[in-house]
Design an enzyme around this catalytic site. Sequence first.
Site, PDB file in Angstrom:
ATOM      1  N   GLN A  71       0.821  -1.214   0.000  1.00 45.70           N
ATOM      2  CA  GLN A  71       0.000   0.000   0.000  1.00 45.70           C
ATOM      3  C   GLN A  71       0.855   1.263   0.000  1.00 45.70           C
ATOM      4  OE1 GLN A  71      -2.852  -1.704   3.374  1.00 45.70           O
ATOM      5  NE2 GLN A  71      -3.712   0.092   2.408  1.00 45.70           N
ATOM      6  N   HIS A  72       0.205   2.370  -0.326  1.00 47.52           N
ATOM      7  CA  HIS A  72       0.680   3.753  -0.089  1.00 47.52           C
ATOM      8  C   HIS A  72       1.815   4.271  -0.966  1.00 47.52           C
ATOM      9  CE1 HIS A  72      -1.617   2.897   3.486  1.00 47.52           C
ATOM     10  NE2 HIS A  72      -0.662   2.184   4.050  1.00 47.52           N
ATOM     11  N   ASP A 225      -2.458  -4.860  -0.242  1.00 40.27           N
ATOM     12  CA  ASP A 225      -2.093  -6.242   0.127  1.00 40.27           C
ATOM     13  C   ASP A 225      -2.817  -6.743   1.371  1.00 40.27           C
ATOM     14  OD1 ASP A 225      -0.570  -4.612   1.814  1.00 40.27           O
ATOM     15  OD2 ASP A 225       1.340  -5.544   1.283  1.00 40.27           O
TER      16      ASP A 225
HETATM   17  O1  5SP Z   1       1.747   0.186   4.903  1.00 40.48           O
HETATM   18  C1  5SP Z   1       1.198  -0.899   5.055  1.00 40.48           C
HETATM   19  C2  5SP Z   1      -0.207  -0.974   5.524  1.00 40.48           C
HETATM   20  O2  5SP Z   1      -0.757   0.259   5.867  1.00 40.48           O
HETATM   21  C3  5SP Z   1       1.960  -2.143   4.750  1.00 40.48           C
HETATM   22  O3  5SP Z   1       1.299  -3.279   5.218  1.00 40.48           O
HETATM   23  C4  5SP Z   1       2.237  -2.225   3.268  1.00 40.48           C
HETATM   24  O4  5SP Z   1       1.028  -2.513   2.602  1.00 40.48           O
HETATM   25  C5  5SP Z   1       3.344  -3.217   2.940  1.00 40.48           C
HETATM   26  O5  5SP Z   1       3.018  -4.529   3.185  1.00 40.48           O
HETATM   27  P1  5SP Z   1       3.996  -5.795   3.139  1.00 40.48           P
HETATM   28  O6  5SP Z   1       4.877  -5.680   1.960  1.00 40.48           O
HETATM   29  O7  5SP Z   1       4.698  -5.848   4.447  1.00 40.48           O
HETATM   30  O8  5SP Z   1       3.053  -6.976   3.007  1.00 40.48           O
END
Ligand code: 5SP
Length: 462
Positions: A71-72, A225
């Site tokens: 995300q983000h 994700d």
């Molecule tokens: O920033 C967040 C949720 O807000 C993280 O969960 C990212 O979405 C990255 O996820 P992973 O690569 O650790 O699964």
Amino acid sequence: MTLVAGVDSSTQSCKVVIRDAETGTLVREGRSAHPDGTEVHPDAWWQALEQASTMAGGLDDVAAISVGGQQHGMVTLDEQGEVVRPALLWNDTRSAQAAVDLIDELGGAQQWTDAVGLVPVASFTVTKLRWLADHEPGNVARAAAVCLPHDWLTWKLAGAPGLDALYTDRSDASGTGYWSAATNEYRLDLLRQAVRKDLTVPTVLGPTGTAGNHGNALLGPGAGDNAAAGFGAGAQPGDVIVSIGTSGTVFSVADTPANDPSGIVAGFADVTGRFLPLVCTLNAARVLTTAATMLGVDVAKLSDLALDAPAGADGLVLVPYLEGERTPNKPHASGAVHGLTLRTGTPAHLARAAVEGMLCALADGLDALRAQGATVNRVILVGGGARSEAVRRIAPAVFGLPVVVPPPGEYVADGAARQAAWIATGAAPEWTIKNTQEYGATPVPAIREQYAAARELTVDRH
Ligand SMILES: O=C(CO)[C@@H](O)[C@H](O)COP(=O)(O)O
Ligand SMILES: Nc1ncnc2c1ncn2[C@@H]1O[C@H](COP(=O)(O)OP(=O)(O)O)[C@@H](O)[C@H]1O
């Protein structure tokens, strides 16, 4: 047999699963690593997706594809659709000051949660846009559109057809800081305030919207994700998912949006049209790999060592802020070890303290989720860190809850595949997960008490 593909373009790697749309049976899979770092050119994700798809036998025979992604991350595109600069990822903390500035400008944290369900921290896209405006005016001048990692990959799979064909979904849009899960609408005024110009943003699709085609395959809306993992693991009311990947996340599916002005719980959306209150830490599986490196062992041996030490590690506490931290909001912090004595200075004690410290940070997130009204009957543990036997066995003692562990798998990619099956067949399939393991333990409150006493005792990074 109708086949569907699900993609997880996560922080450390890209995974592709190809499943039977009707039964969910895994037919083929592939994976490829991403580069390290918190600033990555999106081309690296595309190459990894191509390699993982090839390893999975290609995408020519699938009826639908959905992409789940970290995300983000801020992906900026110019008028021609070229990437303006490498993407800043969710775990890049350079926009910490931008977050403080944006909160001040809107009049406080409550104003932000009322507007978009979250309080800006360095992770969120809106703060990265402000950092860009403050530090790279030339790149802002070139930028014509902003999107997220999964939006960009879906668009590339569609053949990069033009900026007006950028699509996203509710779950990922809700993590930008300029789209509200509660109203289902963009707050383009907040985007403009952050980056000081207008940018094109992706159209937000509903749960079964389509984002174009890749060959004969329909492209689903995709997802952030975590939302994809919730869908892939089949979370039910009363379930809280704890994902131990690069990030640590604690979340549940809810019928109402979260509004937490403390900023601990973010008011995201899920993939089914509902909501996904979520707490995220920056430090999770890599706390384990780092502790293993410190001890000169692999993660399997780290697990054995941790299980050799007593609960609470005789008072040794590891505060796991190795990348700074987002929850609590300490972007500049570093990790720490407290309680070193002649007795606790052993590999087993350090291994145990690493596992417990990481889990205690997540247990704090569980408390915050409860405070937002979540019913918590059990924890479903997923992500790479859930492969650790020590994590599985120590988690119930720290969380004070039964912990269910589905078989090791790619639940983000599976959730994306399940969404793709929904698109291909017209109905959300009921895929059952067999052979889950349940772990129980007597809660040991002393673990969290000693962690609470130590977690403020950190110094900032140089
Ligand atoms: O920033 C967040 C949720 O807000 C993280 O969960 C990212 O979405 C990255 O996820 P992973 O690569 O650790 O699964
Ligand atoms: N048995 C294990 N014990 C501890 N950590 C593990 C184990 N297996 C994988 N990991 C860690 O899990 C992480 C990858 O998990 P994953 O959920 O795929 O992360 P992401 O989605 O963020 O890329 C890596 O840091 C890896 O070292």
